[in-house]
Design a protein around this motif. Structure first.
Motif, short mmCIF file in Angstrom:
data_model
loop_
_atom_site.label_atom_id
_atom_site.label_comp_id
_atom_site.label_asym_id
_atom_site.label_seq_id
_atom_site.Cartn_x
_atom_site.Cartn_y
_atom_site.Cartn_z
N GLY A 161 0.88 -1.14 0.00
CA GLY A 161 -0.14 0.12 -0.20
C GLY A 161 0.80 1.25 0.06
O GLY A 161 0.41 2.36 0.31
N SER B 232 -2.61 2.85 -1.48
CA SER B 232 -3.89 2.71 -1.06
C SER B 232 -4.40 3.95 -0.31
O SER B 232 -3.83 4.53 0.42
CB SER B 232 -4.15 1.36 -0.04
OG SER B 232 -3.57 1.77 1.29
N HIS C 23 -3.69 4.05 3.60
CA HIS C 23 -2.36 4.29 4.17
C HIS C 23 -2.32 5.57 5.02
O HIS C 23 -2.88 6.52 4.39
CB HIS C 23 -1.15 4.20 2.97
CG HIS C 23 0.04 4.03 3.49
ND1 HIS C 23 0.83 5.20 3.58
CD2 HIS C 23 0.96 2.95 3.91
CE1 HIS C 23 1.98 4.60 4.34
NE2 HIS C 23 2.05 3.42 4.19
#
Length: 386
Positions: A70, A90, A93
């Motif tokens: 991520g 991501s 994160h």
């Protein structure tokens, strides 16, 4: 829309430090804290790495992360400075959340210690917020890490390294080998200090946090007035002398100014600028300018008035004028400094080049001198007597 804050409000995070049972004790396991690395969360990793390499002359020394994890990170180095840039892949994160709320910015200042478990336990015992308990690492030069919260969304990872570690990379990073020697032309040496902006009412609690939790000492205090604007500043420094925070809040009795603007645009407390040291400020500034780093311009009248304030110990007046360098003097000596133009989308983060010749303070006279110089030029433009 701003993201939800990563950390607790500073009033909650720091209030417990003032009442921690060991708050009045000596620094103990925290007295040897040194600067390990600085991590910035960024929106576009590739673009920012290119900027730090091409414009500031840093060298890529390590990488970390993957789509599965991520995030992506790159470690860069120049002199004794290690900067880590991290992009969240991501949405969940912490880097993604941080950038949504603040834009690119300093998210972590990692502190090196000889005993992470002991330092972490002591810091938490004194009231620090625990964000990650002490944990060992396999492989690489990092033996253990832990993390505590600081002001705003800033965190302080604690890092313990093997004495034989020469790479100096953060935990989990893969070294990048180079076939050519890194560019030494810029001449940035280490981080001189961090400038921090906090909200009204947060200055003293933030200072107490660093004093009572991490064992720092307050070394300087002042009020800077610029026309109808004013700011309050206190400086704290680690016992090792390696880590210095200049903490600034708006003066509530004065008109709103640049500190208020930072707090609004950054959405709360944070790092306003990082000061990089050099042993030859004109050479460094000239080289950075050739690399298309932009610096703030200084009014010509500043240099007309400079001779009334001090006699230069190093560098010529013509050289300072050519490069827009500022100079200040205190009981210890002189310092030369200049600030970059912010390239941040919110104009909240910039950098400083500073050369010290014995000076121990931070150039507050330059703020007043610049204001006076601007006023001289304003009067000249409208035909008023100086």
């Amino acid at each position: 829309m701003s993201a939800e804050p990563i950390s607790e409000p500073i009033s909650e995070a720091i209030s417990s430090a003032a009442t921690a049972p060991d708050a009045a004790a000596g620094p103990g396991h925290l007295d040897g804290l040194r600067l390990d690395h600085v991590e910035l969360y960024v929106e576009d990793l590739d673009a920012k790495v290119g900027h730090w390499v091409d414009s500031y002359g840093f060298t890529v020394v390590g990488t970390a992360g993957s789509p599965e994890e991520g995030f992506r990170s790159v470690a860069l180095r120049q002199g004794r400075i290690t900067m880590v840039l991290t992009e969240g892949i991501s949405d969940e994160h912490p880097a993604s959340v941080y950038v949504l709320g603040h834009g690119d910015g300093v998210a972590a200042i990692a502190l090196r210690t000889d005993d992470v478990a002991a330092a972490y336990a002591e810091a938490v015992g004194r009231g620090a917020r625990s964000l990650a308990e002490a944990a060992g690492h396999q492989g690489g030069g990092v033996l253990a890490t832990a993390t505590v919260g600081a002001f705003g969304d800033l965190t302080h990872p604690l890092v313990e390294r093997d004495a034989a570690d020469t790479a100096g990379l953060p935990a989990g990073f893969r070294p990048v080998e180079h076939t050519e020697a890194p560019d030494r032309g810029v001449g940035l040496l280490e981080i001189d200090h961090f400038a921090v902006c906090v909200n009204i009412g947060e200055l003293d609690p933030t200072v107490r946090f660093y004093q009572e939790v991490l064992g720092f000492a307050e070394i300087f205090e002042e009020r800077i007035a610029v026309g109808t604007q004013a700011m309050l500043s206190k400086v704290v420094q680690s016992p090792s002398g390696e880590i210095t925070f200049t903490i600034i809040q708006p003066d509530p009795s004065a008109d709103a100014g640049q500190i208020d603007e930072f707090l609004k645009n950054h959405d709360g407390a944070g790092i306003q600028h990082i000061a990089f040291s050099s042993d030859d400020a004109p050479r460094t500034v000239r080289t950075l300018s050739e690399r298309e780093v932009g610096f703030l311009k200084t009014p010509a009248a500043y240099y007309e008035l400079l001779g009334q304030r001090l006699s230069l110990q190093k560098h010529s007046l013509d050289e300072l004028r050519e490069l827009n360098l500022l100079v200040d003097e205190d009981h210890g000596g002189q310092l030369f400094q200049i600030f970059t133009r912010s390239t941040h989308a919110r104009r909240t983060l910039f950098f400083e080049v500073i050369e010290r010749i014995g000076a121990e303070t931070f150039g507050s006279s330059n703020i007043k001198a610049l204001y006076e110089a601007v006023e001289v030029e304003r009067q000249r433009e409208i035909g008023l007597p100086r």
